[in-house]
Every structure is written in structure tokens, then in C-alpha cells.
Write an enzyme that holds these catalytic residues in place. Structure first.
Site, mmCIF file in Angstrom:
data_model
loop_
_atom_site.group_PDB
_atom_site.id
_atom_site.type_symbol
_atom_site.label_atom_id
_atom_site.label_comp_id
_atom_site.label_asym_id
_atom_site.label_seq_id
_atom_site.Cartn_x
_atom_site.Cartn_y
_atom_site.Cartn_z
ATOM 1 N N GLU A 281 -65.976 11.116 3.365
ATOM 2 C CA GLU A 281 -67.165 11.914 3.064
ATOM 3 C C GLU A 281 -67.029 12.541 1.668
ATOM 4 O OE1 GLU A 281 -69.687 15.600 5.074
ATOM 5 O OE2 GLU A 281 -67.511 15.526 5.314
ATOM 6 N N LYS A 358 -76.313 12.725 7.348
ATOM 7 C CA LYS A 358 -75.577 13.671 8.168
ATOM 8 C C LYS A 358 -76.586 14.523 8.928
ATOM 9 C CE LYS A 358 -71.567 16.766 7.871
ATOM 10 N NZ LYS A 358 -70.561 17.342 6.955
ATOM 11 N N CYS A 392 -68.356 13.504 9.641
ATOM 12 C CA CYS A 392 -67.547 14.701 9.762
ATOM 13 C C CYS A 392 -68.005 15.614 10.901
ATOM 14 C CB CYS A 392 -67.537 15.445 8.425
ATOM 15 S SG CYS A 392 -66.203 16.680 8.272
#
Length: 527
Positions: A281, A358, A392
């Protein structure tokens, strides 16, 4: 594939009406077709994610009727054990909320979860074509028969006169009454097993009832041993080789230098005949070090945005030249709407490019970069099977992984960026949990090193890895490959989709199969 135009009719003098297996390219048109079929009812239409799940799990059981280039009908089926399908159930429970997630490659029956026809093409026996093809599939697979719960659309209007639903069904069986759906099914040699209350509560015309029906395969004696088939979409290869890069953040002097670092790792993993390489990321924040000054958040995003086109072009070229699928970490991107999203770009070796935003930006991302969460979470189809990406923090939300697995993924990539060990362990433990509870492989890739002049990138901690479920077919401790913390390196492992199938259907525990669909489910309201 385009869907049928409203008001169109079959021209009997030209064109061909055919039935074939559905493909993932049909999904947008299928979603439009089903929405049109059910638009005047309370019955919810399938999302594209649900349709992806149906096709990914059991492509042989999903059929479409096509007139020339127009998609005019859909038929969905999956395999299931009689122990489940022969007892009372609800539509949501038996179909896994429409994703066909109860599909069992060793199931001895076909379960019919859907048959729908474009209203403008009714009267051409498309439903009969579907039933004939479904029966042929059942016979080709050597299954015991076909089970489903059919609608009873005439009952709502007659319920006052016939309050006893069982008696009403018996009169249709005896042909003293007629129902447009049940009478058709009886004509196709289906037998009534009973009536299921609250099978599909949204079906107002049927008052929620479903008529439990079965068709016995005449070629298979009832007590014979059914030959087991291993069918799970037919696209996955025997082993998939994955390389995860633990990447060192360092100052670069130019875009070309940054790309040369990336290409080095792509080259190495391609030399090992890798199928996938994954980067961490926010690894493109390395480009901000070219500026040699600390930029404000707005200036940082503007600086990164000017590299987006060059970055995607270079990465797509790498995927093609090195014949490898690249999960290219994430790149904060200024969207056309004005939003800033943290996007993972996925470059497949056929030249196609996919994006996964995300969903949950962290408080630091919101504060430093004004990043907003996306609303799209879709399976990505590759030459190795269906994959998903959780960036993440997203790995810490179990609903997201379950939504991907419902769509048919076997492999989830988690590019991450954590500053210290506590943050890393949150992502690591949650990723391992996602692997166990969904019986999938999870691949983590993180940054090490630092970028002193880039806001919020002062120090990094990572121990990248390839994780598996915890059961006998898999590696000890549920870890297929691991790295030394905070060292720039790679980890490689071969994973076997067939081992997941074994675990899901015959493992010590069978998390996916044992879900209580009658009690809970994930309802996705995004795109």
C-alpha cells in the site's frame, strides 16, 4: 453481450435462439435482465456480485438464452447434498442469499435457484429449453435429480377461497385447478414433496410459500452410488505461484528510477514463473521524494496525480512483457468527481487493468491526505481464477472478505502500510482470521524503510507473508511463506485451489458450508 431491448420480439424469419452457459461477460446484461423481470414485484434482483458468485462457483449450472446478440433469459443451478435440499429451508438459506455459496462440488442433486425470461420474449418456450438443458446436465453429471421450491403465483388471489395451502396444491396436482408455474413444473415430471412456509417472504403473489419439488434422474437408481465429480467453475489451474514483495521506501531522483526498482522485483518473480506479484500500500508515495521538499496534503495529491497515467502505462507494459499479474500496491488518486481515493491498480497479463478502492481509510489517511472511502468491492477474474483485494485496514472488517468470497474468490491480496509493530499485528491477525473463516489464501505485502520528507511516511514496519487456512491440507501454522521483519525481500509460495475445495467440503471444520444462512448474511449495498 447486450440485454434485450424492451418491446422487441423474435422475428421468426431470421435470427437464432440458443441456450448456452453464462460467462462473466454476461453479468451486466444479466443484472439488467433480472431487474427488469422483477421490477414490479418485491422480489429483489441479483447484484452483479451475486451473479459473479453463481458463475464462479459452478459455471456449468448457469445458463442464458440468447436471441442473436440479445440476452433474453437466465437459469441458475448449483450442486447440493440431499441432506440439505430435501429438508425444509428458505431461499436465502439454501442459496446463500443468492450467491450460490451453498454449492457443493460433490452434491448429489442439482438445486434450481432461478429461471427468468424477458417479458418481451415469453411465449417462445424459453423456460422449457432451460428445463430440458438442466435435466441433461443432471444426467451428464450422473446426479440423483433436481430439487427446488417453486413459486405459486396464483395463490394470493385465491387464498380466501382456499385457505388451506396444502389442499390448494393437491387440487393443482389433480388438475382440478391450474397455476401457471406449478402446472408447468408438474408437466415436466416434477413431484411435490410438500409446501414450505416463508420460503421467499417477498413473493407476495405466492404469499411467501414455496412448493418443494423434485425430479428424479431416470438413469440413476435411487439407491445407487453416485459418481463424484470435481467441478468448481473449471478455470482454476492446479497450482498458483505467488510472490509478495516487502518493499524498501527510499528516496528516488526520478520516475524512471522508481519504475526500475519495481521492474527489478517483477523480473525476479517472473523468472520464478510467478503468476502474481503484489506490492505494498502507498508505495507510490516514494515519488514524492523527487520533490525534495515536504509538501502539503493538497500539493502531495496533485503531485501524485500527475504520475497516474505514466504509472499505469508502465505497470501495464510490465505485466504484458513479463507475463505476470501485478497487484500494484495502492496509489492515492484524484478522482473525476473531485474525491481523493486510495486505489489499488491491478494489471493482468492479458493487458486489462482493474481498480479496487480502499473502503475504509484510516484516521491518518483522512487527516493527512483527505482520502475518502470507495463503495465498490468486486471479484476480479484472472487466468488463475477469481481474486479480490482488501487494502490494509479493510482486512480488519470481516464483512468485506465474506462479500468477496460470496462472489467466488479463492485468493485475497492485502497490500498494507503500517508504521509500527502494533499496527502491523492488527492487519496480520485479521488477515489470518479472514483466511481461516473464509477458507481462502491471503497474501500480505508491506513497506519497510522511510521517507523523511513525505508526511506520514516517517517509518515503516512490515513482515510480509502468504497465509492459508489452518487444516491438514495446508502449511504448518497456516503460513505458506513468511519474511524477516523490516528487510527488503520477497516471499514465494505455490498455493493449490484444489486444497481449498477439499477443506471447504471435507475439512476438519467447514466454515463456509456450516454458515447459518437462516440466521445471518452479508447484504452489500455498494456497487
Amino acid at each position: 453481450m447486450k440485454s434485450a431491448n424492451p418491446g422487441s420480439k423474435i422475428n421468426k424469419k431470421s435470427g437464432r435462439l440458443t441456450v448456452r452457459n453464462a460467462t462473466l461477460k454476461d453479468v451486466p446484461a444479466l443484472a439488467e435482465l433480472v431487474a427488469r423481470v422483477y421490477q414490479n414485484t418485491n422480489i429483489p434482483a441479483y447484484t452483479e456480485g451475486a451473479l459473479n458468485g453463481q458463475i464462479n462457483r459452478f459455471s456449468e449450472g448457469q445458463l442464458v438464452a440468447v436471441y442473436d446478440e440479445e440476452l433474453v433469459g437466465y437459469c441458475a443451478s448449483f450442486r447440493i447434498s440431499g441432506k440439505i435440499a430435501l429438508r425444509p429451508h428458505t431461499w436465502v438459506e439454501i442459496t446463500g442469499n443468492g450467491y450460490a455459496s451453498r454449492h457443493n462440488p460433490d452434491g448429489e442433486y442439482l438445486y434450481g435457484m432461478e429461471v427468468c425470461v424477458d417479458p418481451n420474449f415469453r411465449g417462445y418456450r424459453i423456460g422449457q429449453r432451460f428445463y430440458n438443458t438442466r435435466k441433461q446436465l443432471c444426467q451428464d453429471l450422473g446426479l440423483k435429480g433436481i430439487i427446488f421450491a417453486g413459486r405459486l403465483p396464483s395463490y394470493a388471489k385465491r387464498a380466501r377461497r382456499y385457505p388451506d395451502i396444502e389442499s390448494y396444491v393437491q387440487q393443482i396436482v389433480q388438475k382440478t385447478l391450474r397455476d401457471p408455474v406449478l402446472s408447468f413444473q408438474l408437466h415436466n415430471n416434477f413431484e411435490v414433496l410438500g409446501v414450505i412456509k416463508d420460503y421467499l417472504p417477498e413473493d407476495r403473489d405466492s404469499l411467501g410459500y414455496g412448493v418443494h419439488l423434485i425430479w428424479y434422474n431416470p438413469g440413476v437408481p435411487e439407491e445407487s452410488e453416485i459418481k463424484r465429480h470435481k467441478n468448481f467453475g473449471g478455470r482454476m489451474q492446479e497450482t498458483v505461484r505467488i510472490g509478495t514483495v516487502q518493499y524498501m521506501m527510499r528516496k528516488v531522483s526520478s520516475f524512471d528510477e522508481f519504475i526500475s526498482f519495481i521492474e527489478y522485483f517483477v523480473d525476479v518473480i517472473a523468472d520464478y514463473n510467478g503468476d502474481f506479484v503484489v506490492f505494498p500500500e502507498l508505495f507510490t508515495l516514494q515519488l514524492l521524494s523527487i520533490e525534495d521538499q515536504r509538501l502539503s496534503p493538497a500539493e502531495s495529491i496533485a503531485a501524485l496525480t500527475k504520475y497516474t497515467e505514466r504509472f499505469t502505462k508502465a505497470m501495464r507494459d510490465m505485466a504484458l512483457r513479463y507475463n505476470i499479474n501485478i497487484i500494484a500496491g495502492t496509489h492515492p488518486t484524484h478522482m473525476p468527481s473531485g474525491r481523493v481515493e486510495n486505489i489499488s491498480y491491478i494489471f493482468l497479463r492479458d493487458g486489462s487493468i482493474h481498480q479496487q478502492p480502499k473502503i475504509h481509510p484510516t484516521p491518518d489517511e483522512v487527516y493527512w491526505w483527505n482520502i475518502e472511502g470507495g463503495s465498490t468491492l468486486k471479484a476480479i477474474e484472472t487466468d488463475c481464477g477469481s481474486i479480490g483485494v482488501l487494502i490494509c485496514y479493510d482486512a480488519e472488517f470481516p464483512e468485506l472478505a465474506r462479500h468477496l468470497v460470496d462472489q467466488g474468490v479463492f485468493l485475497i491480496f492485502v497490500p498494507f502500510c503500517t508504521a509500527e509493530r502494533l499496527g502491523y499485528l492488527r492487519v496480520r491477525y485479521c488477515s489470518q482470521a479472514r483466511a481461516v473463516e473464509n477458507q481462502v489464501y491471503v497474501v500480505m505485502s508491506g513497506n519497510v524503510g522511510n521517507l523523511p520528507n513525505v508526511a506520514n511516511m516517517d517509518v515503516q514496519y512490515a513482515q510480509s507473508c502468504i497465509l492459508t487456512p489452518c487444516d491438514f491440507p495446508f502449511s504448518r501454522d497456516g503460513i505458506a511463506a513468511d519474511t524477516t521483519p523490516n528487510v527488503e525481500t520477497i516471499a514465494l509460495a505455490d498455493v493449490r485451489p484444489d486444497s481449498l475445495r477439499t477443506a471447504r467440503n471435507a475439512g476438519t471444520v467447514q466454515n463456509l458450508k456450516d454458515r447459518r444462512h437462516d440466521l445471518y448474511s452479508v447484504h452489500w449495498r455498494g456497487k
